[in-house]
Each structure stands twice: as C-alpha cells, then as structure tokens.
Design a protein around this motif. Structure first.
Motif, mmCIF file in Angstrom:
data_model
loop_
_atom_site.group_PDB
_atom_site.id
_atom_site.type_symbol
_atom_site.label_atom_id
_atom_site.label_comp_id
_atom_site.label_asym_id
_atom_site.label_seq_id
_atom_site.Cartn_x
_atom_site.Cartn_y
_atom_site.Cartn_z
ATOM 1 N N GLY A 134 14.740 -2.352 -74.368
ATOM 2 C CA GLY A 134 15.874 -2.188 -75.266
ATOM 3 C C GLY A 134 16.527 -3.535 -75.506
ATOM 4 N N GLN A 157 15.628 3.364 -71.703
ATOM 5 C CA GLN A 157 15.295 3.112 -73.106
ATOM 6 C C GLN A 157 13.931 2.443 -73.155
ATOM 7 O OE1 GLN A 157 18.332 1.045 -75.309
ATOM 8 N NE2 GLN A 157 16.999 0.711 -77.062
ATOM 9 N N ASN A 158 13.106 2.887 -74.102
ATOM 10 C CA ASN A 158 11.782 2.304 -74.260
ATOM 11 C C ASN A 158 11.160 2.903 -75.520
ATOM 12 O OD1 ASN A 158 8.997 1.444 -73.830
ATOM 13 N ND2 ASN A 158 9.569 1.139 -71.688
ATOM 14 N N TYR A 167 12.112 -0.725 -68.802
ATOM 15 C CA TYR A 167 13.137 -0.732 -69.843
ATOM 16 C C TYR A 167 12.691 -1.584 -71.016
ATOM 17 C CZ TYR A 167 17.564 -1.733 -72.187
ATOM 18 O OH TYR A 167 18.563 -1.870 -73.116
ATOM 19 N N GLU A 174 19.556 4.071 -65.283
ATOM 20 C CA GLU A 174 19.290 4.234 -66.716
ATOM 21 C C GLU A 174 20.378 3.612 -67.579
ATOM 22 O OE1 GLU A 174 18.597 8.396 -67.412
ATOM 23 O OE2 GLU A 174 16.779 8.395 -66.179
#
Length: 191
Positions: A85, A35-36, A83, A63
């Motif tokens: 998130g 997530q990014n 990452y 991930e």
C-alpha cells in the motif's frame, strides 16, 4: 529411603529446568498486512501459520500500520511484510528504518516490493522494488548465477538457481543485486 525419593524429585526438577533452558527462545515476528493487490486475507494467515508451525516463531499480525512506531517494533526481531500500500508517515518510516539499521530483520513477500512508493530508503532496504515501468515478461525459464557465495543470502545455496516464472521485473533497482546474483539481461528487460 525418603531422602532418595526427595533427591530423585530434586534431580528431576533440575533436569526439567535444564531442558527448558536449552529450548531456544521463539523469534518474535511482526507481520505487516492489511492492504495488498493480492489476497492478503488468504496469504497473511498462511504465512503466519507456516512460521508458527516450525515452533521457532511467535507471530503477531498488524493490519493498521499507522499504529506501528518504535515502541511496538522494539518488541520484535523480525518483520515479515505482506503489505502493499501507500506510504504511512514519517513516524512509521523512521521506526522501520531504525529497526533495520539496528540489525533487525525485514523480509518482504511478493507484492510487498511494491509498497511505499516514493520512499527511497525502503527501496534500498529491500533491494528490488516494483515501480512504474516494471512488468512481467512472457512466462519462461531463466537462470540465476550466484556471484557472491559468501553473502548471507546465498551462502547456503548449492549450484545454480533455475526458475520457471512469469518473468523478472524490469526495474533499475533490480540491478543493484548484481553483486550477489545475476540473471540473463533479457529477463531483466535489458539496459
């Protein structure tokens, strides 16, 4: 004559073991991703490839950070985070905090300084967090002055650092780095 060849074979075998013993062990790296706000599907494989091409790192990408706990982290010496998130949970946070407190490495890439909003220990671990009220000032040049040349981050840097960038983040957390480096106040957004 046969003893000579057997001796040569034994010597060659020992030499090959010696050569292998001198080859440094690859550093095990766990790459946080998944997530990014930037294109992590592009950046994460590139980061992994850059490390592995040196021959010094053995990388695994994760991930799903809910799978990360102390058992998994025990197998690694370094975390590279791509990452960005939200918070994962107490088990994850304790495992990462203990990992860093135990002397293992954490390197964040670009927007990873925006991850885990509300987790103060993470902000302290990374030194500079992108939080509410931060922004990129206008594109321009700024100078970074190395204040502490003995620090592990800067001891190999030579001269002053000049950076052409979109601008530095305006964030109170950034000011905690002033014992290592400083930048013009206008680049940090002023007091």
């Amino acid at each position: 004559m046969r003893r000579f060849f057997v001796g040569l074979l034994v010597l060659g075998t020992l030499a090959s073991f010696g050569a292998r013993a001198q080859t440094p062990k690859k550093i095990p790296v766990l790459v946080f991703s998944g997530q990014n706000n930037h294109n992590w599907r592009l950046t994460t494989p590139h980061l992994r490839s850059m490390l592995e091409q040196t021959g010094r790192f053995d990388c695994r990408v994760v991930e799903d950070l809910t799978a990360v706990g102390p058992e998994l982290l025990a197998r690694y010496d370094l975390i590279l985070s791509d990452y960005n998130g939200g918070r994962i949970g107490e088990r994850f946070e304790k495992a990462l905090t203990d990992f860093v407190a135990g002397g293992k490495g954490l390197v964040i890439v670009h927007a990873a300084n925006n991850a885990f909003n509300g987790w103060d220990d993470y902000d302290r671990m990374i030194g500079a967090a992108w939080r509410a009220g931060t922004y990129h000032p206008a594109f321009g040049q700024y100078e970074v002055t190395i204040v502490n040349r003995a620090h592990a981050i800067t001891r190999r840097a030579h001269g002053e650092l000049h950076r052409e960038e979109h601008g530095a983040a305006k964030a109170p957390v950034v000011r905690k780095l002033h014992d290592i480096v400083t930048a013009a106040e206008e680049c940090l957004g002023g007091p």
